[in-house]
Scaffold this motif. Structure first.
Motif: not given
Ligand SMILES: Nc1ncnc2c1ncn2[C@@H]1O[C@H](COP(=O)(O)OP(=O)(O)OP(=O)(O)O)[C@@H](O)[C@H]1O
Ligand SMILES: [Mg+2]
Lengths: 316, 501
Positions: A283-285, A288, A310, B210-213, B215
């Motif tokens: 899953i990437d931002a 999502a 994200a 990435t910001p998601l990763e 976080r």
């Protein structure tokens, strides 16, 4: 998992001896150990934690009902169903709603049939006739009575008990503590076997102390990371371990936010299934963001989660 | 074991958790079926009989740890932890795990003596901490907790301080924020390296998280740090138990139940617990009030009706008649100070009053700091009062000049705009600490309100001892109120609101 191989599984299925008077004697225990409950449940695709398996084990040993509370979609109803499958019992379910009464929960006399019987007068005296029409033949059995009368092992699920009015709770008390039902015209019907009873509640209303005292209490909260991951893996066919792990982690992070409604386990599963259908591997931002509406129901929650997780702005 | 259980149940009751006799008996019966050496199992199965509300669980867990904690010489405060052996119930497992850890070997002989356990150098310990958190190995985390308490807790036998003091000392020395940064930095580098390996094309994918990763990673490390923290707390508690015995310790570190927490001085965690317990509390109150309204509540004897009906029984009043209680439900007007110090209290009260609004004919709410605004509209058609309260924080227009409480101005504006609407059915509820920053009091407004309304009550979340000290002028307002009520906890609040309805 409905075999009778107690030895191999530590779970016994079925008990048949007839007991007609006094407090029904508890049959042989259904589970050998708490671990047997846990592995048994896992065998029917229900992943239990220490609390769940411990309380189910105890409920059988103490012959006590379990009151299961917790947020929506955390597997309360599913637990009762799974225990029924595990023990090879029949599941009898009483779905509660506002306005539920005795005639829908316990029993009702079959007036039509009684009337017909009276009209087809066979020259009996009134006393005889009365005895006749208030016999079992004219009784319509509803879930609670049915669970009591069943000769076979039963799991009784009284679902969403917080929906009935406080007064209606009183109907349950006799069953929950004595495993019997009193019918004024007929006498007392006692259980032939002690059913495992689960009551579920979403906590929309405080239940009476009397009810709580009779039950063991089990609070099922959102699962810990490992358990949720395992639930995803068992309940979502074709999902890769990596994706299941990622889903579980994202859901955990989302639940830690201050939201109107945190995602439930069922919503987690829906989301995971969608991702599998879409062929997502990781899953990437963006993905999502595009699918968060499956997990979260409020616009403001979706915006919040996208932003916090994200760094994405979805409110525009 | 049954004695232990009795002591434990006594402690639960002392902490405010209601345990009935039959529940106590169920718990005793439980002990016959669950293996005593399995502490987790015992905790959950005993809990099934003893705790019937999830908001009471944290208090239960604390008490459980104290009464059923691991014991033995290994947990003596002053002792070095090398010479332990006789732990009860499952303790040995922990020690086995610990012995395989780095840095343990060279310890014997060093730092024996009073303060105990300077086994590892700070560097060794920091390194072990980092590795434990990186690998998320629970037994390693337990071992670190243990070492950290040894090294930094500074625990002394017989000292009458609570566990939080030692916890604070230990945590401060571990500097977990810095560890977190180091862990994240390490992860960044690892990703960078991996990407460089993979990227043949130099303009290829970005080499950072990435910001998601990032976080997700942070939340993961946070979870491990939380685990460590819990271990440290348990470790400290175990040693305190060894030092003072369960009963004395339980008493000194008893955590108040959410409904007994002092709202004004609640910590952030406590406020979260408070907020969670508010919904069940208000539901319970609603049930109680509905029942009260339906049953009981007989009005005064209706003499004439009784006599009239007694005629059929030859004048003997066998069937006394009662006047039907007046069905009118009170109308509630809440006027709440929502400035910093009392904001949570105001929010809880608004929540509670609106949650049981069906018990009143009408509820109107006003909030103020130095300006005042009506917020009734936020609650209209909203199922969950929490949501409305949330909106009040962000949307209500309550600042007039500088955002410091000015009761006088707020009350004056209230009187001008809404005073007319108060009528003899209104019960007016004022909330606040009456700390007025030395502005004019505006107490004449309360006097006017009193003249029009049925009742005027003032709820003050401050302890009575502080009233009228400093800039508190609650005494001046009290002159015109039916009553000023000290209201520091949800339990007190619930009781007051319940009597109002
Ligand atoms: N421990 C678990 N193991 C496997 N599946 C689970 C588990 N918990 C929840 N689920 C899944 O979540 C779904 C929802 O669970 P269920 O309907 O039992 O929730 P509930 O708690 O009864 O919710 P509600 O309060 O809305 O009735 C189940 O159908 C099941 O697929
Ligand atoms: Mg359900």
């Amino acid at each position: 998992m409905t075999s009778n191989q107690t030895e191999a599984t530590g779970v016994s299925t079925g008990r048949t001896e007839e007991i007609t008077s006094g407090f029904p004697e508890a049959g042989p225990p259904r589970f050998d150990s708490i671990d047997a409950v846990r592995t048994g449940l896992a065998g029917v695709d229900y992943l239990a934690d220490d609390g769940i398996s411990g309380v189910v084990y105890l409920a059988d040993r103490l012959a006590k009902p379990v009151l299961v509370e917790g947020p929506a979609g955390t597997g309360k109803t599913e637990l009762a169903k799974s225990v029924a499958r595990l023990t090879g019992s029949r599941l009898i379910r009483l779905q509660c709603y506002e306005g539920l009464d005795e005639s829908k929960a316990l029993y009702e006399w079959n007036y039509k049939k009684q009337l017909l019987r009276i009209q087809a007068d066979s020259g009996q005296s009134w006393d005889e006739l009365e005895d006749d029409i208030f016999s079992e033949e004219f009784l319509l059995t509803r879930p609670l009575l049915e669970a009591i009368k069943s000769p076979d092992p039963v799991v009784l699920l009284i679902d969403e008990v917080d929906r009935v009015e406080l007064e209606t709770e009183a109907l349950l008390l006799e069953i929950l503590s004595e495993y019997q039902v009193s019918i004024p015209e007929l006498g007392t019907v006692r259980a032939k076997q002690i059913p495992l009873v689960f009551l579920t509640s979403n906590n929309t209303r405080e239940l009476s102390e009397a009810l709580k005292r009779r039950c063991l209490y089990l609070h099922i909260d959102y699962p810990q990371l490992e358990r949720e991951r395992a639930i995803i893996e068992t309940r979502v066919p074709g999902i890769s371990q990596a994706l299941a792990d990622q889903v579980a982690r994202i859901v955990r992070s989302i639940r830690s936010l201050d939201l109107k409604k945190a995602p439930s386990v069922s919503e987690t599963l829906d989301w995971a299934r969608t991702l599998v259908v879409l062929g997502v591997e990781s899953i990437d931002a963006e993905q999502a963001k595009d699918t968060l509406h499956i997990l979260l129901k409020y616009r403001s929650d979706i915006d919040r989660a996208s932003k916090e997780l994200a760094g994405l702005d979805t409110s525009g | 074991m049954l004695d232990l259980l009795t002591g434990f149940v006594g402690e639960l009751r002392a902490a405010g958790i209601p345990v009935s006799l039959s529940e106590h008996l169920d718990a005793a019966e439980t002990l016959r079926h669950v293996p005593l050496e399995d502490r987790e199992a015992i905790k959950y199965t005993l809990g099934a009989s003893l705790v019937k509300s999830s908001t009471h669980w944290p208090a239960y867990e604390t008490a459980f740890e104290i009464y059923f904690s691991l014991r033995g010489p290994g947990y003596a405060i002053a002792g070095d932890d090398e010479d332990e052996d006789g732990d009860e119930a499952g303790g040995s497992e922990k020690d086995d795990d610990g012995s395989s850890l780095p840095g343990k070997g060279g310890r014997k002989g060093k730092g024996q003596g009073g303060g105990g356990g300077e086994g590892m150098t700070p560097e060794e310990l920091a390194d072990m901490l980092y590795k434990a958190l990186l690998s998320a190995n629970s037994s390693m985390i337990q071992a670190v907790a243990r070492q950290a308490v040894n090294r930094y807790g500074g625990m002394e036998a017989g000292r009458p301080v609570g566990g939080t003091y030692y916890l604070y000392r230990t945590l401060r020395n571990l500097d977990l924020d810095k560890v977190m940064d180091r862990l994240v930095e390490q992860a960044r580098k690892a990703t960078g390296a991996a990407n460089e390996d993979a990227a043949h094309d130099p303009a290829g994918p970005e080499v950072t998280l990435t910001p998601l990763e990032e976080r997700l990673l942070r939340d993961e490390y946070q979870a491990r740090i939380d685990q460590l923290r819990k271990e440290i707390e348990s470790e400290i508690r175990r040693r305190l138990v060894a030092d003072r015995g369960s009963e004395a310790l339980a008493k000194s570190i008893r955590k108040p139940l959410p409904e007994d927490i002092d709202v004004m001085h609640a910590t952030k965690d406590e406020l979260v617990a408070l907020r969670k317990s508010l919904a069940p509390l208000s539901r319970k109150l609603a049930v109680r009030l509905a029942r009260k309204r339906r049953h009981g509540r007989k009005g005064p004897l209706d003499f004439r009706a009784t006599v009239r009906s007694s005629l059929s029984t030859g004048g003997v009043p066998v069937d006394p008649k009662f006047r039907y209680p007046r069905p009118s439900k009170p109308e509630i007007i809440v006027i709440a100070d929502i400035s910093g110090s009392v904001a949570s209290f105001a929010r809880f009260t608004l929540h509670l009053v609106h949650a049981i609004s069906s018990q009143f004919s009408k509820v109107r709410s006003f909030v103020f700091i130095d300006g005042i605004d009506e917020v009734t509209r936020f609650f209209d058609g909203v199922d969950d009062p929490a949501e409305a309260v949330h909106r009040i924080n962000t949307e209500a227009d309550v600042v007039w000049v500088d955002g410091h409480s000015d009761y006088g101005h707020a009350l004056t504006v209230f009187w001008e705009r809404w005073g007319e609407e108060i009528n003899p059915r209104s019960s007016v509820l004022l909330l606040g600490d009456a700390r007025n920053n030395y502005h004019a009091s505006g107490s004449w407004v309360i006097k006017e309100i009193r003249a029009r309304a049925r009742h005027v009550y003032w709820l003050n979340p401050e302890p009575r001892a502080y009233w009228d000290s400093g800039d508190s002028i609650v005494g001046e307002y009290a002159n015109y109120c039916d009553e000023v009520v000290e209201c520091r906890t949800l339990r007190q609040l619930e009781r007051f609101v319940g009597e109002l309805a």
